[in-house]
Design a protein around this motif. Structure first.
Motif, PDB file in Angstrom:
ATOM      1  N   PRO A  96       0.915  -1.264  -0.103  1.00 49.32           N
ATOM      2  CA  PRO A  96      -0.101   0.154   0.122  1.00 49.32           C
ATOM      3  C   PRO A  96       0.617   1.725  -0.096  1.00 49.32           C
ATOM      4  O   PRO A  96       2.169   1.083   0.874  1.00 49.32           O
ATOM      5  CB  PRO A  96      -0.543  -0.090   1.344  1.00 49.32           C
ATOM      6  CG  PRO A  96      -0.682  -1.506   1.778  1.00 49.32           C
ATOM      7  CD  PRO A  96       0.858  -2.140   1.406  1.00 49.32           C
ATOM      8  N   ALA A  97       0.454   2.350  -1.343  1.00 49.26           N
ATOM      9  CA  ALA A  97       1.205   3.318  -0.456  1.00 49.26           C
ATOM     10  C   ALA A  97       0.831   4.040   0.977  1.00 49.26           C
ATOM     11  O   ALA A  97       0.451   3.985   1.128  1.00 49.26           O
ATOM     12  CB  ALA A  97       1.037   4.641  -1.935  1.00 49.26           C
ATOM     13  N   ALA A  98       2.235   4.814   0.986  1.00 50.23           N
ATOM     14  CA  ALA A  98       2.177   5.632   2.034  1.00 50.23           C
ATOM     15  C   ALA A  98       0.977   6.969   2.288  1.00 50.23           C
ATOM     16  O   ALA A  98       0.506   7.091   3.223  1.00 50.23           O
ATOM     17  CB  ALA A  98       3.703   5.587   2.397  1.00 50.23           C
ATOM     18  N   LEU A 129      -4.802  -0.142  10.960  1.00 47.57           N
ATOM     19  CA  LEU A 129      -5.849  -1.521   9.947  1.00 47.57           C
ATOM     20  C   LEU A 129      -4.729  -1.143   8.467  1.00 47.57           C
ATOM     21  O   LEU A 129      -3.843  -2.484   8.217  1.00 47.57           O
ATOM     22  CB  LEU A 129      -6.549  -1.580   9.449  1.00 47.57           C
ATOM     23  CG  LEU A 129      -7.988  -2.455  10.662  1.00 47.57           C
ATOM     24  CD1 LEU A 129      -8.828  -1.863  10.240  1.00 47.57           C
ATOM     25  CD2 LEU A 129      -7.449  -3.824  11.040  1.00 47.57           C
ATOM     26  N   GLU A 130      -4.561   0.098   8.475  1.00 45.83           N
ATOM     27  CA  GLU A 130      -3.322   0.183   7.021  1.00 45.83           C
ATOM     28  C   GLU A 130      -2.166   0.060   7.122  1.00 45.83           C
ATOM     29  O   GLU A 130      -1.658  -0.475   6.338  1.00 45.83           O
ATOM     30  CB  GLU A 130      -4.398   1.726   6.201  1.00 45.83           C
ATOM     31  CG  GLU A 130      -5.475   1.634   5.639  1.00 45.83           C
ATOM     32  CD  GLU A 130      -5.744   3.875   4.941  1.00 45.83           C
ATOM     33  OE1 GLU A 130      -4.562   3.911   5.251  1.00 45.83           O
ATOM     34  OE2 GLU A 130      -6.159   3.871   4.695  1.00 45.83           O
ATOM     35  N   ASN A 131      -1.604   0.370   8.740  1.00 48.55           N
ATOM     36  CA  ASN A 131      -0.601  -0.241   8.656  1.00 48.55           C
ATOM     37  C   ASN A 131      -0.438  -1.334   8.806  1.00 48.55           C
ATOM     38  O   ASN A 131       1.118  -1.777   8.419  1.00 48.55           O
ATOM     39  CB  ASN A 131      -0.119   1.043  10.542  1.00 48.55           C
ATOM     40  CG  ASN A 131       0.430   2.439  10.230  1.00 48.55           C
ATOM     41  OD1 ASN A 131       1.560   2.856   9.958  1.00 48.55           O
ATOM     42  ND2 ASN A 131      -0.852   3.250  10.513  1.00 48.55           N
ATOM     43  N   TYR A 185       2.730  -3.047   6.701  1.00 49.32           N
ATOM     44  CA  TYR A 185       4.346  -4.238   7.722  1.00 49.32           C
ATOM     45  C   TYR A 185       3.513  -5.231   7.434  1.00 49.32           C
ATOM     46  O   TYR A 185       5.184  -6.448   6.951  1.00 49.32           O
ATOM     47  CB  TYR A 185       4.335  -3.510   9.282  1.00 49.32           C
ATOM     48  CG  TYR A 185       4.456  -1.913   8.650  1.00 49.32           C
ATOM     49  CD1 TYR A 185       6.100  -1.546   8.826  1.00 49.32           C
ATOM     50  CD2 TYR A 185       3.759  -0.924   9.196  1.00 49.32           C
ATOM     51  CE1 TYR A 185       6.491  -0.430   8.941  1.00 49.32           C
ATOM     52  CE2 TYR A 185       4.080   0.420   9.516  1.00 49.32           C
ATOM     53  CZ  TYR A 185       5.392   0.923   9.388  1.00 49.32           C
ATOM     54  OH  TYR A 185       5.870   1.976   9.141  1.00 49.32           O
ATOM     55  N   ARG A 186       2.558  -6.101   7.687  1.00 50.20           N
ATOM     56  CA  ARG A 186       3.054  -7.745   6.948  1.00 50.20           C
ATOM     57  C   ARG A 186       3.252  -7.977   5.406  1.00 50.20           C
ATOM     58  O   ARG A 186       3.927  -8.620   5.095  1.00 50.20           O
ATOM     59  CB  ARG A 186       1.040  -8.242   7.068  1.00 50.20           C
ATOM     60  CG  ARG A 186       0.975  -7.987   8.647  1.00 50.20           C
ATOM     61  CD  ARG A 186      -0.457  -8.683   8.483  1.00 50.20           C
ATOM     62  NE  ARG A 186      -0.748  -9.209   9.775  1.00 50.20           N
ATOM     63  CZ  ARG A 186      -2.273  -9.437  10.512  1.00 50.20           C
ATOM     64  NH1 ARG A 186      -2.883 -10.063   9.445  1.00 50.20           N
ATOM     65  NH2 ARG A 186      -2.689  -9.808  11.714  1.00 50.20           N
ATOM     66  N   HIS A 212       3.625  -4.613  17.008  1.00 54.58           N
ATOM     67  CA  HIS A 212       3.377  -3.317  18.132  1.00 54.58           C
ATOM     68  C   HIS A 212       1.923  -3.160  17.593  1.00 54.58           C
ATOM     69  O   HIS A 212       1.175  -2.871  18.863  1.00 54.58           O
ATOM     70  CB  HIS A 212       4.596  -2.478  17.894  1.00 54.58           C
ATOM     71  CG  HIS A 212       4.428  -1.653  19.324  1.00 54.58           C
ATOM     72  ND1 HIS A 212       4.642  -1.579  20.018  1.00 54.58           N
ATOM     73  CD2 HIS A 212       3.501  -0.067  18.657  1.00 54.58           C
ATOM     74  CE1 HIS A 212       4.286   0.006  20.666  1.00 54.58           C
ATOM     75  NE2 HIS A 212       3.716   0.636  20.153  1.00 54.58           N
ATOM     76  N   LEU A 213       1.437  -2.746  16.482  1.00 51.90           N
ATOM     77  CA  LEU A 213       0.234  -2.838  15.836  1.00 51.90           C
ATOM     78  C   LEU A 213      -0.702  -3.062  16.325  1.00 51.90           C
ATOM     79  O   LEU A 213      -2.277  -3.220  16.282  1.00 51.90           O
ATOM     80  CB  LEU A 213      -0.172  -2.900  14.475  1.00 51.90           C
ATOM     81  CG  LEU A 213       1.174  -1.092  13.756  1.00 51.90           C
ATOM     82  CD1 LEU A 213       1.907  -1.779  12.224  1.00 51.90           C
ATOM     83  CD2 LEU A 213       0.796   0.301  14.375  1.00 51.90           C
TER      84      LEU A 213
END
Length: 245
Positions: free
Chosen positions: A111-113, A128-130, A134-135, A176-177
């Motif tokens: 996903p684009a930052a 959820l987006e983060n 990271y996954r 952590h998320l």
């Protein structure tokens, strides 16, 4: 009609004990608490046990402090990760013989930052987006590390160690998320079927450019993550258990 009845306080105490698993209590967790001597209307007006507990936990001072602590630590982790990724980018460009200003296409599966209407996102959406990002980075960096070992073996151990160190930080940040999502009574989504697509058949040079793109986007995500967590730490913007993505 008032829900107060003679002996209600005693009934509340008894009901509380029954909810915790006392003998004779067989009602499901989602059912409302029925106090002895109260009418059906009062019983139905009570909040379901599970939802009530979640609401109380989310609003409690300890939960608020825990959220702030997790956000503060997450911001520090994101800052350290960005610093290490920037250093890794310099090493990667040098060892792979690339131009630091080379144009790289967007990496499929990441996903684009950059986010449209970032300021309108809810706290749960941010988390959820983060987590999805990271996954994806965790899988992509593992692919890069494997390709690096196949390409150079032990000839460039320093680059391999740097990649492995960043991969470890990405994995830790994803965990952590997940902790933050658990705290908000919103467990992390399953990883089944998630992650980037299988690596395409690329030439050696194309794989190098793809790796450059992954690291650049990861550096951008580290910046966004710190910004998201600062927003999440604000009490008015903290996600609630009932908040939907």
């Amino acid at each position: 009609m008032s829900c107060q009845a003679p002996g209600a306080e005693e009934g509340e105490s008894q009901a509380s004990g029954r909810v915790s698993g006392a003998p004779g209590w067989n009602a499901p967790a989602q059912q409302g608490i029925v106090l002895p001597g109260l009418g059906r209307r009062c019983a139905m007006s009570l909040v379901p046990v599970t939802a009530a507990r979640a609401m109380a936990a989310a609003d409690s001072p300890s939960a608020t402090l825990r959220r702030r602590d997790l956000c503060s630590r997450g911001i520090r982790l994101a800052g350290k990760m960005r610093s290490d990724v920037v250093d890794l980018l310099d090493t990667y460009v040098e060892r792979q013989g690339l131009d630091a200003s080379a144009s790289v296409a967007a990496v499929e599966g990441v996903p684009a930052a950059a986010a449209e209407r970032w300021d309108e996102q809810t706290g749960t959406q941010r988390l959820l987006e983060n987590l999805a990002a990271y996954r994806a980075f965790r899988a992509l960096l593992a692919q890069m590390l494997e390709e690096q070992r196949e390409q150079l073996g032990e000839a460039d151990a320093a680059l391999g160690r740097a990649l492995a160190a960043v991969l470890l930080q990405v994995s830790a940040f994803a965990y952590h998320l997940e902790e933050l999502l658990q705290l908000e009574s919103r467990g992390p989504p399953s990883e089944e079927g998630a992650g980037p697509p299988p690596p395409p058949h690329l030439s050696l040079f194309e794989r190098k450019l793809r790796g450059l793109g992954v690291l650049r986007e990861l550096a951008q995500w580290a910046v966004r993550s710190a910004r998201d967590l600062r927003q999440l730490a604000k009490p008015s913007l903290a996600p609630s258990p009932a908040e939907s993505p």
